[in-house]
Design a protein around this motif. Structure first.
Motif, PDB file in Angstrom:
ATOM      1  N   PRO A 187      41.340  45.156  41.048  1.00  0.00           N
ATOM      2  CA  PRO A 187      39.895  44.897  41.022  1.00  0.00           C
ATOM      3  C   PRO A 187      39.638  43.407  40.759  1.00  0.00           C
ATOM      4  O   PRO A 187      40.329  42.797  39.946  1.00  0.00           O
ATOM      5  CB  PRO A 187      39.406  45.742  39.846  1.00  0.00           C
ATOM      6  CG  PRO A 187      40.437  46.790  39.659  1.00  0.00           C
ATOM      7  CD  PRO A 187      41.743  46.179  40.084  1.00  0.00           C
ATOM      8  N   GLN A 188      38.678  42.851  41.489  1.00  0.00           N
ATOM      9  CA  GLN A 188      38.474  41.398  41.404  1.00  0.00           C
ATOM     10  C   GLN A 188      37.367  41.010  40.452  1.00  0.00           C
ATOM     11  O   GLN A 188      36.424  41.768  40.261  1.00  0.00           O
ATOM     12  CB  GLN A 188      38.174  40.871  42.797  1.00  0.00           C
ATOM     13  CG  GLN A 188      39.394  41.097  43.661  1.00  0.00           C
ATOM     14  CD  GLN A 188      39.251  40.530  45.036  1.00  0.00           C
ATOM     15  OE1 GLN A 188      38.327  39.787  45.313  1.00  0.00           O
ATOM     16  NE2 GLN A 188      40.182  40.890  45.888  1.00  0.00           N
ATOM     17  N   ALA A 189      37.505  39.834  39.881  1.00  0.00           N
ATOM     18  CA  ALA A 189      36.533  39.299  38.923  1.00  0.00           C
ATOM     19  C   ALA A 189      36.252  40.308  37.820  1.00  0.00           C
ATOM     20  O   ALA A 189      35.137  40.456  37.352  1.00  0.00           O
ATOM     21  CB  ALA A 189      35.234  38.904  39.629  1.00  0.00           C
ATOM     22  N   ALA A 190      37.280  41.055  37.437  1.00  0.00           N
ATOM     23  CA  ALA A 190      37.121  42.106  36.423  1.00  0.00           C
ATOM     24  C   ALA A 190      37.922  41.790  35.172  1.00  0.00           C
ATOM     25  O   ALA A 190      37.971  42.586  34.245  1.00  0.00           O
ATOM     26  CB  ALA A 190      37.559  43.445  37.002  1.00  0.00           C
ATOM     27  N   GLY A 191      38.589  40.643  35.146  1.00  0.00           N
ATOM     28  CA  GLY A 191      39.416  40.324  33.984  1.00  0.00           C
ATOM     29  C   GLY A 191      40.786  40.966  34.063  1.00  0.00           C
ATOM     30  O   GLY A 191      41.456  41.112  33.052  1.00  0.00           O
ATOM     31  N   LEU A 192      41.202  41.374  35.259  1.00  0.00           N
ATOM     32  CA  LEU A 192      42.517  41.994  35.420  1.00  0.00           C
ATOM     33  C   LEU A 192      43.492  41.080  36.159  1.00  0.00           C
ATOM     34  O   LEU A 192      44.520  41.516  36.664  1.00  0.00           O
ATOM     35  CB  LEU A 192      42.382  43.344  36.137  1.00  0.00           C
ATOM     36  CG  LEU A 192      41.575  44.389  35.366  1.00  0.00           C
ATOM     37  CD1 LEU A 192      41.368  45.641  36.192  1.00  0.00           C
ATOM     38  CD2 LEU A 192      42.257  44.746  34.047  1.00  0.00           C
ATOM     39  N   SER A 193      43.115  39.810  36.253  1.00  0.00           N
ATOM     40  CA  SER A 193      44.014  38.784  36.793  1.00  0.00           C
ATOM     41  C   SER A 193      44.391  38.955  38.252  1.00  0.00           C
ATOM     42  O   SER A 193      45.553  38.788  38.629  1.00  0.00           O
ATOM     43  CB  SER A 193      45.299  38.702  35.969  1.00  0.00           C
ATOM     44  OG  SER A 193      45.010  38.108  34.755  1.00  0.00           O
ATOM     45  N   SER A 194      43.399  39.278  39.064  1.00  0.00           N
ATOM     46  CA  SER A 194      43.690  39.297  40.497  1.00  0.00           C
ATOM     47  C   SER A 194      44.097  37.902  40.958  1.00  0.00           C
ATOM     48  O   SER A 194      44.921  37.760  41.867  1.00  0.00           O
ATOM     49  CB  SER A 194      42.481  39.806  41.285  1.00  0.00           C
ATOM     50  OG  SER A 194      41.346  39.020  40.990  1.00  0.00           O
ATOM     51  N   SER A 195      43.560  36.865  40.328  1.00  0.00           N
ATOM     52  CA  SER A 195      43.920  35.512  40.773  1.00  0.00           C
ATOM     53  C   SER A 195      45.377  35.186  40.440  1.00  0.00           C
ATOM     54  O   SER A 195      46.089  34.630  41.279  1.00  0.00           O
ATOM     55  CB  SER A 195      42.963  34.465  40.205  1.00  0.00           C
ATOM     56  OG  SER A 195      42.751  34.666  38.849  1.00  0.00           O
ATOM     57  N   ALA A 196      45.835  35.569  39.259  1.00  0.00           N
ATOM     58  CA  ALA A 196      47.245  35.328  38.939  1.00  0.00           C
ATOM     59  C   ALA A 196      48.144  36.145  39.868  1.00  0.00           C
ATOM     60  O   ALA A 196      49.222  35.691  40.259  1.00  0.00           O
ATOM     61  CB  ALA A 196      47.534  35.685  37.486  1.00  0.00           C
ATOM     62  N   ALA A 197      47.691  37.345  40.244  1.00  0.00           N
ATOM     63  CA  ALA A 197      48.502  38.196  41.122  1.00  0.00           C
ATOM     64  C   ALA A 197      48.679  37.554  42.494  1.00  0.00           C
ATOM     65  O   ALA A 197      49.779  37.526  43.044  1.00  0.00           O
ATOM     66  CB  ALA A 197      47.875  39.582  41.245  1.00  0.00           C
ATOM     67  N   ILE A 198      47.614  36.998  43.038  1.00  0.00           N
ATOM     68  CA  ILE A 198      47.727  36.372  44.366  1.00  0.00           C
ATOM     69  C   ILE A 198      48.578  35.099  44.262  1.00  0.00           C
ATOM     70  O   ILE A 198      49.402  34.798  45.138  1.00  0.00           O
ATOM     71  CB  ILE A 198      46.333  36.141  45.019  1.00  0.00           C
ATOM     72  CG1 ILE A 198      46.468  35.622  46.441  1.00  0.00           C
ATOM     73  CG2 ILE A 198      45.469  35.217  44.256  1.00  0.00           C
ATOM     74  CD1 ILE A 198      45.136  35.623  47.191  1.00  0.00           C
ATOM     75  N   GLU A 199      48.432  34.387  43.153  1.00  0.00           N
ATOM     76  CA  GLU A 199      49.256  33.182  42.961  1.00  0.00           C
ATOM     77  C   GLU A 199      50.740  33.554  42.847  1.00  0.00           C
ATOM     78  O   GLU A 199      51.592  32.944  43.504  1.00  0.00           O
ATOM     79  CB  GLU A 199      48.846  32.453  41.669  1.00  0.00           C
ATOM     80  CG  GLU A 199      47.500  31.758  41.749  1.00  0.00           C
ATOM     81  CD  GLU A 199      46.890  31.464  40.377  1.00  0.00           C
ATOM     82  OE1 GLU A 199      45.736  31.041  40.351  1.00  0.00           O
ATOM     83  OE2 GLU A 199      47.571  31.674  39.345  1.00  0.00           O
ATOM     84  N   ALA A 200      51.021  34.541  42.013  1.00  0.00           N
ATOM     85  CA  ALA A 200      52.419  34.922  41.774  1.00  0.00           C
ATOM     86  C   ALA A 200      53.063  35.452  43.054  1.00  0.00           C
ATOM     87  O   ALA A 200      54.217  35.117  43.367  1.00  0.00           O
ATOM     88  CB  ALA A 200      52.490  35.968  40.667  1.00  0.00           C
ATOM     89  N   ALA A 201      52.320  36.265  43.808  1.00  0.00           N
ATOM     90  CA  ALA A 201      52.874  36.811  45.054  1.00  0.00           C
ATOM     91  C   ALA A 201      53.149  35.677  46.042  1.00  0.00           C
ATOM     92  O   ALA A 201      54.212  35.634  46.685  1.00  0.00           O
ATOM     93  CB  ALA A 201      51.906  37.836  45.652  1.00  0.00           C
ATOM     94  N   THR A 202      52.205  34.738  46.144  1.00  0.00           N
ATOM     95  CA  THR A 202      52.395  33.616  47.062  1.00  0.00           C
ATOM     96  C   THR A 202      53.588  32.762  46.635  1.00  0.00           C
ATOM     97  O   THR A 202      54.421  32.375  47.470  1.00  0.00           O
ATOM     98  CB  THR A 202      51.130  32.722  47.098  1.00  0.00           C
ATOM     99  OG1 THR A 202      49.999  33.541  47.371  1.00  0.00           O
ATOM    100  CG2 THR A 202      51.241  31.652  48.159  1.00  0.00           C
ATOM    101  N   ALA A 203      53.664  32.483  45.340  1.00  0.00           N
ATOM    102  CA  ALA A 203      54.749  31.633  44.843  1.00  0.00           C
ATOM    103  C   ALA A 203      56.109  32.262  45.123  1.00  0.00           C
ATOM    104  O   ALA A 203      57.034  31.592  45.590  1.00  0.00           O
ATOM    105  CB  ALA A 203      54.570  31.394  43.343  1.00  0.00           C
ATOM    106  N   LEU A 204      56.197  33.569  44.872  1.00  0.00           N
ATOM    107  CA  LEU A 204      57.483  34.241  45.085  1.00  0.00           C
ATOM    108  C   LEU A 204      57.841  34.263  46.574  1.00  0.00           C
ATOM    109  O   LEU A 204      59.001  34.061  46.958  1.00  0.00           O
ATOM    110  CB  LEU A 204      57.392  35.661  44.526  1.00  0.00           C
ATOM    111  CG  LEU A 204      58.700  36.311  44.139  1.00  0.00           C
ATOM    112  CD1 LEU A 204      59.431  35.485  43.092  1.00  0.00           C
ATOM    113  CD2 LEU A 204      58.451  37.721  43.609  1.00  0.00           C
ATOM    114  N   ALA A 205      56.831  34.487  47.413  1.00  0.00           N
ATOM    115  CA  ALA A 205      57.082  34.533  48.856  1.00  0.00           C
ATOM    116  C   ALA A 205      57.490  33.148  49.377  1.00  0.00           C
ATOM    117  O   ALA A 205      58.427  33.030  50.176  1.00  0.00           O
ATOM    118  CB  ALA A 205      55.837  35.041  49.590  1.00  0.00           C
TER     119      ALA A 205
END
Ligand code: GLA
Length: 371
Positions: A113-131
């Motif tokens: 869920p976005q803009a909900a305080g569940l860190s969707s932004s960190a998730a997209i960053e981490a996935a991109t970084a790992l890829a």
């Protein structure tokens, strides 16, 4: 084995770019069990990854970035205050640190869920970084990747966030929480066996939307830095509750929260290790009170849920993440979760708040390359 969400990203890549992605990776959102607004003060946090993830399918090419969820494409360069700034920021951050990131194209799908305080932004960053790490065969260690993601968010996106979310997304283990010392950047896995205790962690999404940039987040951070300066310490991590009492006004309130919250995190870890969920729950309530009264980042919807949780007999409840809206969590005996949901719904309706969302999650694994 690919997760469903990873398959969705891979299929979108195939459809859009007409070939297989070179790499598919995914990373989870997180909830923070306790330790709020302590990370950027060099203190302690205890997040845990949730079983909601963002997946990215990526390969060399010039086709730009495609979001399955928004059904829209954006170029890989530039900056436009959209979701695309996160993958762009990560590519920039890696390049700036000396890694030669090749031109890439990507498709992204997620269910955090976005803009909900569940860190969707960190998730997209981490996935991109790992890829990108896999694509470029850089073999960057996880902790360094987390720091590069944080730099992307601080220096590219423009949010002065701490290290918690990126660490949680990249380093959490299945079935466990992660104690992070945000100064030494050491992280330690703490088992979180809710099933054995017959407990569930219920998440209430108040649906009060927030964007960190637009809130008082950066302002809170500045006040903490000011408080540390007045006390003559490097960071509030170095202050005691007695030191904090020497402050006045806003600095006093903010520092009192941070210093007491650090103590609560360590007490909470001791309680978790002893499977003492009663003590753990008390600490959650105390954390919420402190965030509401001293740090002033709660909103009536979050308070309403926490009050309902107390009434429904939850062991503990608190807002999670930065606050200003977003989600709260409750630790509650599994059979009582349904009555808490009903009670909270009634309370929200009575106060004419918007309809909240509820879900439970399992503590899940951190970022992974699929397949
Ligand atoms: C946001 C930030 C984190 C942390 C929390 C508050 O989630 O991204 O770094 O500061 O707020 O605890």
């Amino acid at each position: 084995m690919m997760r469903e969400i990873e398959r969705r990203a891979a299929e979108a890549y195939q459809n859009r770019f007409g070939r297989e992605p070179a790499v598919v990776a995914s990373a989870p959102g997180r909830i923070n069990l306790i330790g709020e607004h302590t990370d950027y003060n060099g203190g302690f946090v205890l997040p845990c990854a949730i079983d909601r993830r963002i997946a990215i399918a990526l390969g060399p090419g010039e086709g730009g970035l495609y979001s399955v969820d928004y059904a829209e494409a954006r170029p890989c360069d530039g900056k436009d205050d959209s979701w695309a700034d996160y993958p762009r920021g990560v590519a920039w951050s890696l390049s700036d640190a000396g890694f030669s990131v090749p031109p890439f194209q990507a498709a992204i799908a997620g269910d955090v869920p976005q803009a909900a305080g569940l860190s969707s932004s960190a998730a997209i960053e981490a996935a991109t970084a790992l890829a990108l790490d896999a694509l470029g065969q850089f073999a960057i260690p996880r902790k360094r990747l987390a720091l590069l993601c944080q730099r992307a968010e601080n220096a590219f996106v423009g949010v002065n966030c701490g290290i918690m979310d990126q660490y949680a997304s990249l380093l959490c283990q299945d079935g466990a929480a992660l104690l992070i010392d945000c100064r030494s950047l050491e992280a330690e896995t703490v088992p979180l066996n809710l099933d054995a205790a017959g407990l569930s962690l219920l998440v209430c999404d108040t649906r009060v939307k927030r964007g960190l940039g637009a809130t008082g987040y950066n302002e809170r951070r500045a006040t903490c830095e000011q408080a540390a300066r007045i006390l003559g310490v490097a960071q509030l991590r170095d202050a005691t509750i007695v030191d904090a009492a020497r402050l006045a006004g806003l600095e006093l309130k903010r520092a009192r929260h941070v210093v007491s919250e650090d103590d609560r995190v360590l007490a909470a870890v001791t309680a978790l290790r002893a499977a003492d969920f009663t003590t753990f729950g008390h600490l959650m309530y105390e954390s919420h009170n402190s965030l509401r009264d001293d740090y002033e980042v709660s909103v009536p919807e979050l308070d309403t849920f926490v009050d309902a949780a107390r009434e429904a007999g939850a062991l503990g409840a608190r807002l999670t993440g930065a606050g200003f809206g977003g989600c709260a969590i409750a630790l509650i005996a599994r059979p009582a979760a349904t009555s808490l949901i009903e009670l909270a719904r009634r309370r929200f309706a009575k106060r004419e708040f918007g309809e909240p969302g509820f879900y439970t999650f399992r503590p899940a694994a951190g970022a992974e390359v699929a397949g």
